[in-house]
Scaffold this motif. Structure first.
Motif, short mmCIF file in Angstrom:
data_model
loop_
_atom_site.label_atom_id
_atom_site.label_comp_id
_atom_site.label_asym_id
_atom_site.label_seq_id
_atom_site.Cartn_x
_atom_site.Cartn_y
_atom_site.Cartn_z
N SER A 94 10.20 -17.54 -12.69
CA SER A 94 10.02 -17.72 -11.24
C SER A 94 8.85 -18.63 -10.91
CB SER A 94 9.83 -16.36 -10.56
OG SER A 94 8.55 -15.83 -10.84
N CYS A 95 7.85 -18.67 -11.77
CA CYS A 95 6.65 -19.45 -11.45
C CYS A 95 6.96 -20.94 -11.28
CB CYS A 95 5.60 -19.27 -12.54
SG CYS A 95 4.95 -17.58 -12.66
N SER A 96 7.93 -21.43 -12.03
CA SER A 96 8.26 -22.86 -11.97
C SER A 96 8.91 -23.24 -10.65
CB SER A 96 9.18 -23.24 -13.12
OG SER A 96 10.45 -22.59 -12.99
N LEU A 97 9.31 -22.25 -9.84
CA LEU A 97 9.95 -22.54 -8.56
C LEU A 97 8.96 -22.79 -7.44
CD1 LEU A 97 12.81 -19.87 -8.66
CD2 LEU A 97 12.88 -22.24 -9.43
N MET A 98 7.67 -22.61 -7.72
CA MET A 98 6.67 -22.84 -6.70
C MET A 98 6.61 -24.32 -6.33
SD MET A 98 5.77 -19.77 -6.20
CE MET A 98 4.30 -19.81 -5.17
N ALA A 99 6.05 -24.61 -5.17
CA ALA A 99 6.14 -25.95 -4.61
C ALA A 99 5.24 -26.96 -5.31
CB ALA A 99 5.82 -25.91 -3.12
N ARG A 119 -1.40 -20.61 -9.84
CA ARG A 119 -1.85 -19.37 -9.20
C ARG A 119 -0.90 -18.22 -9.53
NH1 ARG A 119 -3.21 -21.20 -2.97
NH2 ARG A 119 -5.14 -22.38 -3.37
N ALA A 120 0.41 -18.52 -9.46
CA ALA A 120 1.40 -17.47 -9.75
C ALA A 120 1.28 -17.01 -11.20
CB ALA A 120 2.80 -17.99 -9.47
N ILE A 121 1.13 -17.95 -12.11
CA ILE A 121 0.98 -17.60 -13.53
C ILE A 121 -0.25 -16.73 -13.74
CG2 ILE A 121 0.50 -18.52 -15.82
CD1 ILE A 121 2.23 -20.95 -15.08
N GLU A 122 -1.35 -17.13 -13.14
CA GLU A 122 -2.60 -16.38 -13.28
C GLU A 122 -2.44 -14.96 -12.73
OE1 GLU A 122 -7.29 -16.65 -11.78
OE2 GLU A 122 -5.86 -18.25 -11.30
N ASP A 169 0.81 -1.22 0.00
CA ASP A 169 0.00 0.00 0.00
C ASP A 169 0.84 1.27 0.00
OD1 ASP A 169 -2.33 -1.51 0.09
OD2 ASP A 169 -2.38 -1.54 2.28
N ASP A 170 2.16 1.13 -0.05
CA ASP A 170 3.02 2.31 -0.07
C ASP A 170 2.73 3.16 -1.31
OD1 ASP A 170 4.20 1.53 2.24
OD2 ASP A 170 6.16 1.07 1.39
N PRO A 171 2.88 4.49 -1.21
CA PRO A 171 2.56 5.37 -2.33
C PRO A 171 3.27 5.01 -3.64
CG PRO A 171 2.88 6.65 -0.34
CD PRO A 171 3.27 5.24 -0.01
N HIS A 172 4.53 4.57 -3.53
CA HIS A 172 5.27 4.27 -4.75
C HIS A 172 4.71 3.08 -5.51
CE1 HIS A 172 7.16 1.35 -2.03
NE2 HIS A 172 7.48 0.68 -3.11
N MET A 173 3.85 2.27 -4.85
CA MET A 173 3.30 1.08 -5.49
C MET A 173 2.14 1.40 -6.43
SD MET A 173 5.04 -1.61 -4.71
CE MET A 173 3.89 -2.95 -5.04
N LYS A 174 1.67 2.63 -6.44
CA LYS A 174 0.51 2.97 -7.27
C LYS A 174 0.77 2.73 -8.75
CE LYS A 174 -1.49 6.38 -4.09
NZ LYS A 174 -1.86 7.80 -3.88
N ASP A 175 2.00 2.95 -9.18
CA ASP A 175 2.33 2.72 -10.59
C ASP A 175 3.18 1.47 -10.79
OD1 ASP A 175 4.55 3.75 -9.37
OD2 ASP A 175 5.09 5.12 -10.99
N PHE A 176 3.18 0.61 -9.77
CA PHE A 176 3.90 -0.66 -9.88
C PHE A 176 3.01 -1.75 -9.27
CE2 PHE A 176 7.07 -3.89 -8.78
CZ PHE A 176 7.72 -4.00 -10.00
N PRO A 177 2.10 -2.31 -10.04
CA PRO A 177 1.03 -3.15 -9.49
C PRO A 177 1.40 -4.62 -9.32
CG PRO A 177 0.69 -2.84 -11.83
CD PRO A 177 1.93 -2.05 -11.48
N PHE A 178 2.61 -4.91 -8.82
CA PHE A 178 3.03 -6.29 -8.61
C PHE A 178 3.08 -6.55 -7.10
CE2 PHE A 178 4.55 -5.18 -12.77
CZ PHE A 178 4.31 -6.33 -13.53
N PRO A 179 2.02 -7.10 -6.52
CA PRO A 179 1.95 -7.25 -5.06
C PRO A 179 2.84 -8.37 -4.53
CG PRO A 179 0.04 -8.27 -6.08
CD PRO A 179 0.81 -7.59 -7.18
N THR A 180 3.14 -8.28 -3.26
CA THR A 180 4.02 -9.24 -2.60
C THR A 180 3.59 -10.70 -2.77
OG1 THR A 180 4.67 -7.57 -0.98
CG2 THR A 180 5.01 -9.87 -0.36
N PRO A 181 2.27 -11.04 -2.68
CA PRO A 181 1.89 -12.45 -2.79
C PRO A 181 2.29 -13.12 -4.10
CG PRO A 181 0.10 -11.21 -1.79
CD PRO A 181 1.11 -10.21 -2.26
N LEU A 182 2.69 -12.36 -5.11
CA LEU A 182 3.13 -12.99 -6.35
C LEU A 182 4.45 -13.73 -6.17
CD1 LEU A 182 2.25 -10.29 -9.04
CD2 LEU A 182 1.12 -12.49 -8.65
N GLY A 183 5.23 -13.37 -5.14
CA GLY A 183 6.45 -14.11 -4.89
C GLY A 183 7.70 -13.26 -4.84
#
Length: 405
Positions: A310-315, A322-325, A261-275
């Protein structure tokens, strides 16, 4: 001890006392006196480490920073560790890791030949502690025998451009499993936020700041440390979506904010849960935005490729899907979908049934991580070291520019 230790090894910890204690024992087993240790506990129950540290009370090499009356955010615990350090160079490791204390000799040799050296990094081993082995794993040990200078421009470009599209960018010149001069760390404190550590993803924040502050960087191909992964470590939890969300909730609570939710994330929409790949790019974006540095041309396409890899590194296949989606949905909107074509996930290979390889390939020695019945990162390191060139025999090529592997 010498008037100033050549190296300070900092180990911050939170609620992983058994691993922390084993790491402390392993480090202090080496009796050399030109290395300082800063052990910083940040646990809910201070008595566990307070009682343990009584065993090493009086060791002049040790500075113990006990837990305080509140839970410190990770950034504060790391920052106070560096603040307490007096060594000429500083190395940071996790409480479930290991570093060869004798790397101080390589620092001394390299520094003598290249007095302007600011940073030394090295190859690392990996180790899953017993209890964190969902499948059989191997360990890759570099057989490189050289020590090389790396131009800062090369290191900067590779890191911020995501050259090669690897899930984590190349040229990780920082104090985490590396050695950065105290002089450079003091410059960082003076230049950025009046703190040594400022952003919650502390290790990659430090890399960003080192790459614009240090001048002379050196890379050793031989491993000198082990990245451990216990069942409670962050690295053990980033491969499943549910665990990532759980860790983010804990991280948010203890940090006091959700960095998504930091201000700098407004134009960088890649959230932490993606990995992890998204998290590293967040740090880079925060740093470049906050301090006014320009992005590297072409980084977006390389980053998209990195996300696909990076998606292929998931367990599991489910977590991979989910990561790909998640990534595909973001890339479809980001910059009008311009970089979606560069996001090309590789086929998932279940690590539980994938091919297990041991032997030599591409100048690396691959071994079963359970080789010799090793139980700790230190045991693994000492076993593997017998198969590698001795540190004293490493070839210093500090007049030869090099790209770290």
């Amino acid at each position: 001890m010498f008037a100033q230790p050549k190296l300070t090894i900092c180990v911050p910890s939170r609620n992983r006392q058994p691993y922390f204690q084993e790491t402390i024992r392993s480090l202090l087993a080496n009796m050399r006196m030109d290395v300082e240790y800063v052990f910083a506990d940040n646990s809910d129950d201070p008595s566990i480490m307070d009682d343990f540290m009584e065993e090493v009370f009086g060791d002049p090499r040790v500075k113990y920073l006990p837990s305080v009356d509140r839970v410190l955010p990770m950034v504060e615990n790391w920052d106070r560790s560096v603040e307490a350090a007096t060594g000429e160079f500083i190395c940071m490791i996790g409480d479930d890791d290991y570093v060869d204390v004798n790397v101080a000799d390589l620092i001394r040799r390299s520094h003598a030949e290249q007095p302007a050296m600011d940073v030394l990094i090295w190859s690392r081993l990996t180790f899953n502690w017993p209890g964190n082995r969902p499948q059989r794993c191997n360990v890759a040990a570099s057989l490189d025998t050289g020590v090389y200078s790396v131009p800062r421009a090369t290191a900067y470009q590779d890191f911020f451009s995501w050259r090669g599209g690897a899930p984590t960018p190349n040229m990780a010149f920082g104090f985490y499993h590396g050695a950065v001069s105290k002089r450079v760390m003091d410059k960082i404190k003076a230049k950025f936020g009046a703190k040594y550590c400022e952003y919650p993803v502390v290790d990659f924040e430090n890399i960003c700041k080192v790459l614009v502050t240090a001048e002379h960087m050196v890379y050793a191909g031989r491993p000198f440390s082990v990245l451990g992964s216990c069942a409670k470590s962050n690295s053990a939890k980033i491969k499943t979506a549910d665990n990532v969300k759980e860790q983010l909730a804990i991280f948010t609570r203890e940090t006091g904010r959700n960095i998504d939710d930091d201000p700098h994330m407004k134009d960088f929409p890649f959230p932490t849960p993606l990995g992890l790949t998204a998290c590293i790019a967040q740090v880079q974006h925060w740093f470049l935005t906050r301090y006014g540095y320009s992005p590297m041309p072409g980084w977006e396409a390389n980053f998209a490729a990195a996300c696909g890899n990076s998606c292929s590194l998931m367990a599991t296949q489910q977590d991979n899907d989910r990561a790909i989606e998640g990534y595909r949905a973001v890339f479809a909107k980001w910059h009008g979908g311009k970089y979606l074509k560069h996001f090309q996930p590789v086929d998932f290979v279940d690590p539980a049934v994938g091919q297990f390889f041991t032997g030599v390939s591409d100048k690396q020695l691959f071994m079963d991580e359970e080789i010799g019945g090793v139980q700790t990162p230190a045991e693994l390191y000492h076993f593997v070291s017998q198969m590698l060139v001795s540190p004293e025999a490493l070839e210093l090529n500090l007049n030869e520019n090099h790209r770290a592997a």
